[in-house]
Design an enzyme around this catalytic site. Structure first.
Site, PDB file in Angstrom:
ATOM      1  N   ASP A 140      -5.434   1.031   2.560  1.00  0.00           N
ATOM      2  CA  ASP A 140      -6.184   2.275   2.435  1.00  0.00           C
ATOM      3  C   ASP A 140      -7.477   1.986   1.686  1.00  0.00           C
ATOM      4  O   ASP A 140      -7.811   0.838   1.378  1.00  0.00           O
ATOM      5  CB  ASP A 140      -5.352   3.352   1.730  1.00  0.00           C
ATOM      6  CG  ASP A 140      -4.866   2.899   0.344  1.00  0.00           C
ATOM      7  OD1 ASP A 140      -5.395   1.900  -0.194  1.00  0.00           O
ATOM      8  OD2 ASP A 140      -3.963   3.549  -0.206  1.00  0.00           O
ATOM      9  N   ASP A 170      -2.950  -2.404  -0.638  1.00  0.00           N
ATOM     10  CA  ASP A 170      -2.595  -1.332   0.291  1.00  0.00           C
ATOM     11  C   ASP A 170      -3.633  -1.213   1.401  1.00  0.00           C
ATOM     12  O   ASP A 170      -4.819  -1.505   1.200  1.00  0.00           O
ATOM     13  CB  ASP A 170      -2.513   0.002  -0.456  1.00  0.00           C
ATOM     14  CG  ASP A 170      -1.362   0.030  -1.448  1.00  0.00           C
ATOM     15  OD1 ASP A 170      -0.496  -0.852  -1.362  1.00  0.00           O
ATOM     16  OD2 ASP A 170      -1.345   0.925  -2.324  1.00  0.00           O
TER      17      ASP A 170
END
Length: 684
Positions: free
Chosen positions: A546, A544
């Site tokens: 993030d 991801d």
């Protein structure tokens, strides 16, 4: 194909913009982030936010755009830029001698006996001399029109002005028109007008400079051994030049304080010195052909050795207009083609039917070769000229080499037959390794017992195959639907894997996630790792976009670097770059990789509009078509290759131990020392 280690590895080379290097312990750059512009009256993006950089300010703000960074290699690139200018005078037959001097105060001087930089007033800047324009204005010089230089290494007119911009002090001395002239600069700005010092019979130019500590860091200095090798390599590249080396004995170290480089046979002299008494398949094939009408010339030297060349089985080192091209290019392609076609033609002549398996790479797979071209208006990829892209260079080299190589083969059948048999044996070994690898990969696939985890690709060959390591079953499901089943495999992981830098070896061996990963790769760890066992050409970490995803990627990189560093050094490990935002307005959709990219798209593509902005919480939230479009399709995706910078393994080991190891106090100290930069990134 590996570059030659002892003479040419220190020539400046810029890192690839999309291939982040696994970082050594980097010092913080001296340049600070520019202050943000004052807000406009509307509190929005307005005219007062537009910053205009004048003169040489862009160079000092972003030195990496011009010399590839601010590390030691970039520092020595300054020397390469000045030396290239002197070599251009020599190649143009206006200079015969170049002197390189390094003194104990850190000043480096390059002097040639060429025509001297013009000192009369410049037509477009009558209040300035041509010398001052050359030293202070980007894209100025005598290499654009072709009137002053038929061929040259400098093309963009930024070299010496960049050196000036990044030097604490620079002194330019010119002997021309019966007088000695001099002008001094500091950080790109003139300290006074051009001075006429007095009569002189000399001719030429001397550039003496000291790099700026504000750019390269306090204490950073030229390495005498590196400069010595760079100067010597230039003398090999143009047989008509003599380069004098002078270095203060106090800083010379193991480098001779004085030396003279002059090689009448050019590249052939170097190859002979490099090989020495080493066994070779044939004597060296070398020569030089000049096409005066086209202002093109090719010089080459090549031989073949069954024992390899030091730590390398083979090497091709190439140059264009005396500028090293470490990433090769069209001239190397022409060189390979000429050798390959010539050897195949000879095989047809003598009735050798096995020659059909030969490729251009087989022909040079055990060769040591040097190729140098001189052409008009060459085209390079990037300001640091790492790769030549001029199509005419391939034709020039191939046409220049083909006839001499054909004659070289036919004039000695014993020599030609020995080379042909040697190259065919190498090609047969290559085919055997490929077959064994495909069999081994097929066998390994049958042995895998990973139901519901590894979704393997259908092809058996490792070449072209990719393994995506994804975060979680949800992302794995989307990735399986988005992939190309022929050559893309998916292996989902359950969250964060074990941190091998802080775990015991026994704990790492017992970890099921790591065992599954090793089994899927088809390799063993540590000393038992063999790159040829790897079942995929590319290993791609896809997490991801993030903080959690970055953490998982860091753990995986640590695992690969600790368990199989050869794979990382070979450039087989990549990071996928999925987007964080989806921005849509009136049927138009763009994807942003991070907050900064989102702000950029809003200020440009969607300026004045109010688009819909969606933030992906993870790869699992992206539907398969989005994941394929943005992250997995080779035609549209961007991958970041993880590399180990040569010579920095010790620093990398130390950094990994600091950030990922067993001692939290080391991480705490690192955070304290770099807190200011973290706050700056967070706009605290």
């Amino acid at each position: 194909m590996s570059a030659l280690p002892d003479l040419f590895d220190d020539l400046p080379e810029a890192p690839k913009p999309t291939e982040p290097v696994l970082p050594p312990a980097e010092k913080p750059q001296a340049l600070s982030r520019p202050e943000p512009a004052a807000a406009s009256s509307t509190g929005d993006y307005g005219a007062d936010a537009i910053e205009v950089l004048e003169g040489l300010e862009p160079v000092r703000k972003r030195p990496g755009m011009y010399i590839g960074g601010t590390d030691e290699r970039a520092l020595h690139h300054l020397f390469a830029e000045v030396l290239d200018n002197a070599m251009d005078e020599a190649v143009a037959r206006h200079a015969k001698s170049i002197t390189v001097e390094l003194d104990r105060d850190g000043f480096l001087a390059v002097t040639d006996d060429g025509r001297g930089i013009p000192v009369d007033p410049h037509p477009r800047h009558p209040d300035k001399s041509a010398l001052e324009v050359v030293m202070t204005v980007l894209h100025s010089g005598g290499k654009f029109s072709g009137k002053a230089y038929e061929t040259s290494g400098g093309l963009h007119g930024v070299g010496v002005s960049v050196v000036n911009a990044l030097s604490e002090h620079l002194e330019a001395t010119v002997w021309r028109d019966g007088f000695e002239h001099q002008q001094r600069f500091s950080r790109g700005l003139p300290l006074g007008r051009l001075e006429k010092l007095g009569p002189s019979r000399r001719k030429g130019t001397r550039i003496r400079f000291k790099p700026d500590d504000q750019i390269f860091g306090t204490g950073t200095a030229f390495k005498s051994a590196r400069l010595y090798r760079m100067a010597r390599s230039k003398a090999y590249l143009f047989r008509g030049v003599t380069i004098e080396w002078r270095c203060d004995p106090e800083i010379a170290g193991d480098t001779p304080p004085k030396a003279t480089f002059h090689f009448p046979n050019g590249l052939a002299d170097y190859l002979a010195e490099r090989i020495g008494e080493q066994e070779t398949v044939t004597p060296a094939f070398f020569g030089r052909i000049e096409r005066k009408g086209d202002a093109g010339a090719v010089e080459w030297a090549v031989t073949w050795s069954p024992a390899g060349f030091g730590d390398h089985d083979s090497f091709i080192q190439s140059y264009c207009n005396t500028v090293p091209t470490p990433d090769g290019g069209t001239h190397e392609a022409g060189f390979r083609a000429a050798l390959s076609k010539g050897l195949k033609a000879y095989a047809d002549l003598v009735g050798e039917k096995r020659a059909g398996i030969l490729t251009a790479e087989d022909t040079v797979s055990a060769a040591g070769a040097l190729v140098s071209v001189f052409i008009k208006n060459p085209e390079f990829q990037g300001q640091t000229k790492d790769r030549l892209s001029s199509s005419e260079a391939q034709r020039l080299v191939e046409n220049a080499l083909r006839d001499p190589f054909d004659h070289w083969l036919t004039e000695s059948p014993a020599r030609a037959n020995a080379l042909l048999a040697f190259v065919i044996d190498r090609a047969e070994e290559r085919l055997k390794r490929r077959k064994d690898k495909e069999v081994a990969r097929a066998s390994a696939t049958k042995k895998l017992r990973l139901p519901g985890k590894l979704a393997d690709c259908t092809q058996n060959a490792a070449q072209g195959a990719e393994l995506f390591i994804v975060e979680g079953d949800s992302a794995g499901g989307s990735a399986k639907q988005a992939r190309d089943r022929a050559n893309q495999a998916i292996l989902p992981l359950r969250g964060k894997i074990l941190n091998v830098a802080s775990a015991t070896d026994e704990k790492a061996r017992q970890n099921q996630e790591l065992s599954d990963l090793m089994l899927a790769l088809g390799v063993q760890s540590g000393s038992r790792f063999r790159l040829d066992d790897l079942r995929y050409e590319r290993i791609i970490i896809m997490t991801d976009a993030d903080v959690d995803g970055a953490h998982i990627a860091s753990l995986l990189i640590t695992f690969f670097y600790r368990s199989m560093p050869e794979m990382v050094k070979a450039g087989r490990l990549f990071l996928a770059l999925p987007p964080l935002y989806r921005i849509s307005y009136s049927g138009k959709t763009e994807y942003a990789r991070d907050d900064a990219h989102k702000d950029e798209l809003l200020a440009t593509v969607f300026k004045g509009k109010k688009p819909e902005i969606g933030r992906f919480k993870g790869l699992g939230e992206m539907n398969p078509s989005q994941l394929k479009e943005t992250t997995m399709d080779p035609k549209r995706r961007t991958l970041a290759r993880v590399l180990v910078e040569p010579g920095h393994e010790g620093q990398i080991d130390e950094r990994v131990e600091t950030l990922m190891g067993k001692k939290p106090e080391l991480r705490f100290r690192f955070i304290q020392e770099h807190a200011a930069f973290a706050a700056e990134d967070l706009d605290v």
